[in-house]
Each structure stands twice: as structure tokens, then as C-alpha cells.
Write an enzyme that holds these catalytic residues in place. Structure first.
Site, short mmCIF file in Angstrom:
data_model
loop_
_atom_site.label_atom_id
_atom_site.label_comp_id
_atom_site.label_asym_id
_atom_site.label_seq_id
_atom_site.Cartn_x
_atom_site.Cartn_y
_atom_site.Cartn_z
N ASP A 214 0.83 -1.19 0.00
CA ASP A 214 0.00 0.00 0.00
C ASP A 214 0.87 1.26 0.00
O ASP A 214 1.88 1.33 0.70
CB ASP A 214 -0.89 -0.02 1.25
CG ASP A 214 -1.92 1.09 1.27
OD1 ASP A 214 -2.76 1.11 0.36
OD2 ASP A 214 -1.87 1.91 2.19
N GLU A 263 14.79 -15.15 -0.70
CA GLU A 263 15.31 -16.22 0.16
C GLU A 263 14.31 -17.36 0.31
O GLU A 263 14.70 -18.49 0.63
CB GLU A 263 15.62 -15.66 1.56
CG GLU A 263 16.75 -14.66 1.61
CD GLU A 263 16.88 -14.07 3.00
OE1 GLU A 263 16.28 -14.63 3.95
OE2 GLU A 263 17.58 -13.04 3.15
#
Length: 558
Positions: A214, A263
Site C-alpha cells: 500500500d 530467500e
């Protein structure tokens, strides 16, 4: 559906169709009139059958709900209004069973004023570490009685609120680019940076497949917080000219986050987790910086959403957007409706010689033409779902839901309505709960008939049980579009413009294996002859082999 274990889809996001669910308006399982996580889970099979690849959930975090959940008090928990963390885990598990990925909203620009950090800031002295997490400043004027600068809130009114010191005397001011209950974080503070890394890991560890960010362009502000230009033209000037938006430092945040989410991807075993920017940034080249290879995966194309319904405007918008994305090696991301703008089944009905309306539509405004709006909306979606790249759908648009334009003042809940004294009616009209069954209470939204916003009567006629299996219905159109899109690989295709006249938008999409689909939209006043080939899908009825006004067709050339 995409098989999450299919390693050929590691970059699934490049052509994905992602469906936005606004939790409080999707399905209410407990009868309190507000949608919840179990309600979402109960209808995930509907989304799988529709043919989308993922679901994006608007905020469900602990919140006082001053801005419908975009004021977050606890980033690591579910608000009891929506359920529990166990309900969330069940939702993710069921979605993954169905081959649907799950994207969640993240609100990093600001927190709720009820967040523990902000409470601590108010209880602390100026210059304290607690206040340094937010943007507190001394005021101007002889006694600091004036705001630190001239910035205005996006929701109306000043962007600064003054607080009292712990001893009760008038104190500093804090920045809130939105509502006063949404204080902005100071993203120069390492503690803020580390907190959001932790929040990302918390939800990734629970199995989410990505985040919609956002206000992604607002985290960093111009150094020194200078006054904003008073003559800024939002339609024609670079967003970065405003001191509160699109500063270079935001890109370092997203490079850091990209390394973090990467990751969680294991080469050859698991797919990408994605980051999606909500960034109202112009021009296209500036927006494209957010999706450079080491930053975010996608950014919403709001320029396309706001493009007038004219052939030349549409072509120019698509051309510019594709060029900007291609320049950085990213797919373009298309959208026509969301929880912040009027539904395109109503928005597109307005006179094409007027700017496309993005503010709310209220009972005192000229009312949309429902037949014209739906016809254009179906045609526009049929264009959008043929474009190379990814696409987002907003809940209920596959039913042809119109904007709720006649909501009375007493039911409106958007803070924009309050802070502008009703001059902007706000976004409630696109957030009205969706229907599920025409003959049930609240059209199947709630078992008790309760609904946090009243539903227009027409929503009953548009409920899925009235459209399922009905030839020509908007629901069946969407299902057909998504089926053909996947079959022909249009999201991975290349677009080639065709010249069929000034009043016609026409392009060929060439996908893998040389599969070709010709997309034709008639903007002119009279029907046109369709090119020869197999008709794959049309947004409306044809007149023989002729394409009527405001209608789009996909043709496989013969």
C-alpha cells in the site's frame, strides 16, 4: 489452475490473473454483517472455477477500522472482526489445495494511531526514540501553533495534527498523509526498517505467496519536508515533483525486500514470492523503476485504469505502458477496478469527451447508464485480458456489478467523506458486499441478512446463481476469457498493432508456438465487419459477422 509444485511456473506472476478480495465485503460466515476469513475460505472453489491464479486479500489485521483496515494496530495478527490466525492458516491451506496462491496487503507507510509504537510516542518527550519512529516536528509560528509545512492529506484537510506534551501543554505536530488516525512512519529510522523485515518474514513463514504494498511510493519524503507546490498539475507533471511522493530512497527499501523474499524461493523446487506496488506515479517511465529486475515484481498500471474509452487513447496508453515495462524487463500489470475507484461497469458509462471519473459517485451526481456501462466494461475487460502481462480483477466485476451510487450519507463510512464534508462521497460505492444467491438474505452474503453497507436491489439479479451456466452472462464471459487466455498463452504473448480504422482498436497477440489471436474493439457508431477466422470469444452479441459499437472480439486468424 496453476500447480504450485510445477517448477516451470517459478515466474508465475509474469502472466498471472489475480483476484482481489475485500474481506469485509466478500462473505460473512457468522452473521454480523461483515465478511470474514472463514467466509472467504468457503468460496475459494468459486475462484478456482473462475480460472484465476491467485487471490489478493485487502487488510485483515488488528485495526480500529477507521480506514477499513488500512490503519493497522498489529501487523502480526488477525482482527477478531475477521477471525483468527488459525482461520488465516486454514484459508491459505485450502487455497493452495485448489492451486491458488495467496497475496496479502502490507501497509508500511503508516500505522494506526492505536499501534503500541504510536501510543508510546505520544507518551514520550520530543526527541525520544519512541517519537523517532514517526514523523514528529515542531510547528511554525511564534508558539508552534502552525503546521510544519503546507502539506494536505489525501483524505482532505491538513496532513498534520498537533499533540499535547505529556504535561498537557501544546506540543509537536505529527504527519499523516491520510487520516489523523494513520500517522506516517519515518523510514529513515533503522528500527522501522527492521520491523517490516520481521513482518514480511512472519507472513512468509505462514505460507503467503506475496505482498501488495500500500502507498508504495510514499515511504520516504523529501529531505527537510519542504512546502508542496501549490500549482502542481496531478495529470501532467511528474509525481516526484511533490515532496511526499516517489523519492529515490524508496527504491532501496524494495531492493532490500526483494532480497528477503527471494530467500524463500528454492531453485527448481518452489516458486517466486512476489511484491506488488500500489504506486500512483507518473509518467510511465517513473513507475517502471519500481519493477526493475532487483526491485518489485509488479506495479499496478493506474494510468491504464484512468484512460478514456476512445480508440486512440486506449492505444496510446497501452503502447506507452508496454514500452516502459519492456525497457526494464518487466511484465506490465493491468487493472480496471479496485476498492479505491468506482467500478468500471459504471465509470465507463460517462460521456467519453469528459475525463474518466475516479472520485466516488453519489446520488447528487449524474447517474451512470447501466446498460452502456456494462457493455463498455465487458468490452474493456475483453481487451485487458488479451494484453501481454499480468491482470488484476476486483471482486464482483465478473458479475458485472455496478457502483452503488445512491448510498445515503448516514451509511457512508469512508473517512474521505467525513474529512471533505461530503464533497467527495468516498469509496464506499465500490465496497458494497457482493451477492452470492438471489433468493437468500443479503443475497447470500450473510446468513442473517445483515450487511455493513446496503446492497442495491440489482445485485440480486446479478448473483452467481442467476448467471451460472447462462450463455452470454458476464460470469460466463469471464470464465471463457480466462480459459482462452490460458490456452493461447496470451499473457506471455507479443502485441502487434493492426490498422483497421480510426474508430477501431486492433492488435494481434503472438504467443508461444506462433499461436495468434486478433483482438478487435469497435469504438465507432456503426457495426464493422470482423476479420476472417475462428471467433474465440466476444464481449457481446454480434450482428451476423459484424461487430457492434462498444464490443470486443477475439479471433483466431484462419
Amino acid at each position: 489452475m496453476v500447480d504450485r509444485n510445477d517448477t516451470t511456473h517459478d515466474d508465475w506472476w509474469r502472466d498471472a490473473v489475480i483476484y482481489q478480495v475485500y474481506p469485509r465485503s466478500w462473505a460473512d460466515s457468522d452473521g454480523d454483517g461483515i465478511g470474514d476469513l472463514p467466509g472467504i475460505t468457503s468460496h475459494l472453489d468459486y475462484l478456482a472455477k473462475l480460472g484465476v491464479d491467485a487471490v489478493w486479500l485487502s487488510p485483515f489485521y488488528t485495526s480500529p477500522q477507521n480506514d477499513a483496515g488500512y490503519d493497522v494496530a498489529d501487523y502480526r495478527d488477525v482482527d477478531p472482526l475477521f477471525g483468527t490466525l488459525a482461520d488465516f492458516d486454514a484459508l491459505v491451506a485450502r487455497a493452495h489445495e485448489l492451486g491458488l496462491r495467496v497475496i496479502v496487503d502490507l501497509v508500511p507507510n503508516h500505522s494506526s494511531s492505536e499501534h503500541e509504537w504510536f501510543k508510546a510516542a505520544l507518551a514520550s518527550e520530543p526527541g525520544s526514540p519512541e517519537r523517532a519512529r514517526y514523523i514528529f516536528r515542531d510547528g511554525q509560528g511564534e508558539n508552534g501553533e502552525l503546521p510544519p509545512n503546507n502539506w494536505q492529506s489525501t483524505f482532505g484537510g491538513p496532513a498534520w495534527t498537533r499533540v499535547d506534551n505529556p504535561d498537557g501543554t501544546p506540543g509537536q505536530w505529527y504527519l499523516h498523509l491520510f487520516d489523523p488516525t494513520q500517522p506516517d512512519f519515518d523510514w529513515n529510522n533503522p528500527e522501522v526498517q527492521e520491523e517490516f523485515r520481521s513482518v514480511l518474514r512472519f507472513w512468509l513463514d505462514r505460507g503467503v505467496d506475496g505482498f501488495r504494498i500500500d502507498v508504495a511510493h510514499g515511504l520516504h519524503k523529501a529531505e527537510g519536508l519542504p512546502d508542496a507546490p501549490t500549482d502542481y498539475d496531478i495529470a501532467n507533471e511528474a509525481t516526484s515533483l511533490q515532496p511526499m511522493w516517489d523519492k529515490p530512497a524508496v527504491h532501496e527499501v524494495y531492493r532490500d525486500w526483494r532480497r528477503l523474499v527471494d530467500e524463500y524461493r528454492v531453485e527448481g523446487k518452489d516458486a517466486d514470492r512476489i511484491l506488488v506496488a500500489e504506486a500512483w506515479v507518473v509518467p510511465d517511465e517513473a513507475l517502471a523503476k519500481y519493477v526493475r529486475p532487483d526491485e518489485l515484481h509488479q506495479s499496478f498500471n493506474f494510468g491504464y485504469l484512468m484512460t478514456p474509452w476512445r480508440a486512440k487513447d486506449q492505444r496510446d496508453s497501452i503502447t506507452a505502458a508496454l514500452a516502459a515495462a519492456t525497457a526494464v524487463g518487466a511484465p506490465q500489470t493491468w487493472v480496471l477496478s479496485n476498492h479505491d475507484v468506482p467500478r468500471h461497469a459504471s465509470r465507463l458509462s460517462y460521456d467519453i469527451d469528459r475525463p474518466t471519473r475516479v472520485l466516488g459517485i453519489g446520488p447528487d451526481h449524474p447517474q451512470p447508464d447501466p446498460e452502456l456501462g456494462l457493455r463498455r466494461a465487458r468490452a474493456a475487460t475483453t481487451v485487458m485480458l488479451a494484453l501481454p502481462g499480468s491482470a488484476y480483477l476486483y471482486q464482483g466485476e465478473e458479475l458485472g456489478l455496478p457502483e452503488a451510487t445512491t448510498l445515503p450519507p448516514e451509511v457512508r463510512q469512508d473517512p474521505t467523506f467525513v474529512r471533505t464534508n461530503g464533497e467527495d462521497v468516498g469509496r464506499d460505492g465500490c465496497r458494497v458486499p457482493v451477492p452470492w444467491h438471489a433468493d437468500q438474505p443479503a443475497f447470500g452474503f450473510s446468513p442473517t441478512g445483515e450487511s455493513w453497507l446496503p446492497q442495491p436491489e440489482v445485485y440480486g439479479d446479478l448473483a452467481p446463481n442467476r448467471q451460472e451456466g447462462v450463455a452470454g452472462s458476464t460470469l460466463e464471459l469471464y470464465r471463457r476469457l480466462l480459459t482462452v487466455r490460458r490456452k493461447y498463452g496470451l499473457g506471455h504473448g507479443e502485441l502487434h498493432w493492426q490498422d483497421l480504422g480510426d474508430d477501431v482498436l486492433a492488435f494481434m497477440v503472438v504467443a508461444d508456438g506462433g499461436r495468434r489471436v486478433l483482438v478487435v474493439t469497435n469504438f465507432g457508431p456503426t457495426p464493422i465487419d470482423l476479420p476472417h477466422g475462428e471467433l474465440l470469444v466476444a464481449s457481446g452479441s454480434l450482428e451476423g459477422h459484424r461487430l457492434p459499437t462498444d464490443t470486443t472480439a477475439w479471433v483466431a486468424p484462419g
